[in-house]
Scaffold this active site. Sequence first.
Site, mmCIF file in Angstrom:
data_model
loop_
_atom_site.group_PDB
_atom_site.id
_atom_site.type_symbol
_atom_site.label_atom_id
_atom_site.label_comp_id
_atom_site.label_asym_id
_atom_site.label_seq_id
_atom_site.Cartn_x
_atom_site.Cartn_y
_atom_site.Cartn_z
ATOM 1 C CB SER A 93 -0.958 -0.042 1.191
ATOM 2 O OG SER A 93 -1.892 1.004 1.156
ATOM 3 C CG ASP B 109 -6.671 -1.372 -3.982
ATOM 4 O OD1 ASP B 109 -7.242 -0.836 -3.012
ATOM 5 O OD2 ASP B 109 -5.478 -1.713 -3.964
ATOM 6 C CG HIS C 35 -5.443 -2.143 -0.145
ATOM 7 N ND1 HIS C 35 -4.856 -1.560 -1.249
ATOM 8 C CD2 HIS C 35 -4.768 -1.654 0.933
ATOM 9 C CE1 HIS C 35 -3.886 -0.742 -0.870
ATOM 10 N NE2 HIS C 35 -3.808 -0.777 0.453
#
Length: 478
Positions: free
Chosen positions: A172, A427, A455
Amino acid sequence: MEPVQPARLVSSRSHIHSGGFQVTELFFEVPKNYAHPRDGTIRLFARSITRHEKTIPGLSKPAAAADEPRKPYMVYLEGGPGFGGPEPRGHPLSNRALDAGYNVLYVDYRGTGMSNPLHTDLILNQGDVHHQVEYLKLFRADSIVRDLEAIRLCLTNSWEPAYQPWSLFGQSFGGFVCLTYLSKHPHSLREVFMTGGLAPVKRHPIQVYSALYHKVIDRNNAYYAKYPEDEPSVLKIAHHLSQHPGSSGLPLPGGGTLTLTRFLALGIAFGSHGGLDAVHNLILKLVSDLDQFGYLTTPTLMAVEREVPLDSNPIYAILHESIYCLSTGIVSNWAALRAASKFDHQFPHLAPPPDPARWTPPNHGKRLYFTGEMIFPQLFDTYPTLRPLKPAAEALATHAEWAEDLYDEEQLRRNQVPVYAVSYIDDMYVDIEAARETAALVRGIKVHETNQLHHNALRAKGDEVLGMLFRLRDDTLD
């Protein structure tokens, strides 16, 4: 700016843990401000993890002899911003990376975990709002990358040159940091792995959030399709909260307040595996309280508090939108709130009515939509440790004088470092079209796209994700 100097190693302590891990706890010292290194230092924390090599007395010796090659580092970079590194023994990367021949380093970014953690008093002690803003700017990705480079120099300076570059693994926001590292210190990198981290390097904040709201709406629809009984339950809870209107909200055990905006922010979980179920279970608990008692009980309110812990992670709230301020001249100006105006049918509670204190939820039959990974100024009124920081957050929202660009597009176009990325089509936090734009920019990148994962797949389905990444590295195309 002067070249990065090696960090000073303050302490190093190693322990043998079950499972054959040797964990070394490391503290480093680096400049607080790399542009002005005489302005003081901050302390950084990291954990390295390796296999503990057993020996038989008199018959064998440890393999780490001085003349033998050292195992290169793989550095894990956590998501966020504003969260420290995970405990390494329980992370899915540890065993896979150790088996692949790496030592793994888990780093707490500056301001997080045990790396000079930011808290309300520390920020307020910097002086007036102007000085608070200047201090907070030192915790963006450009400083994080210099911290990492300083740690690398400290740990590998005595190694042979071939072993000094290290590998990055960014989840991320950690992927965002990887792209900044690739932009500024590519020669320090052996390879880069990313999961859900192809940052929107060509988009301004308002463009980022305008795209993300579409995914948030999709996940709301998936939630209500899975749990249709929650539509009236969510409305019932919202009407209960409307009895505590405006910024006052329903008092929470930890000193904050539960407003409609904070309640609907629980939708941040929708972008994760198991997130729909987690929100449903909390809604069931909330509405069960109302049905049985007519009010929300302390244990239930404490469960709500734990879901979005901005009190303990102020960087996530204060600097969240700044990760999309790519260069000097770009302001966020509460982009998530401004972008919501394009979707006022789904998010009317974010629209500015004539008197916000009098706004009430709609009657039954009108669906209420949860928000996602968005920070709104009114959230600062609902967390006790964020309230004193709201002036600084407001100032940062209109700030445009960033120290430097986060990314160097020309450097990314001529990239020579192997880069492997898993990208999630659905996502909710990183728009797939923006991710594709970035992938097209980075020379030589290999990307695996999937619509079967969300995610947090690295945590939820680690073997599957890591298998994808290492196949990208090891399988050749003929």
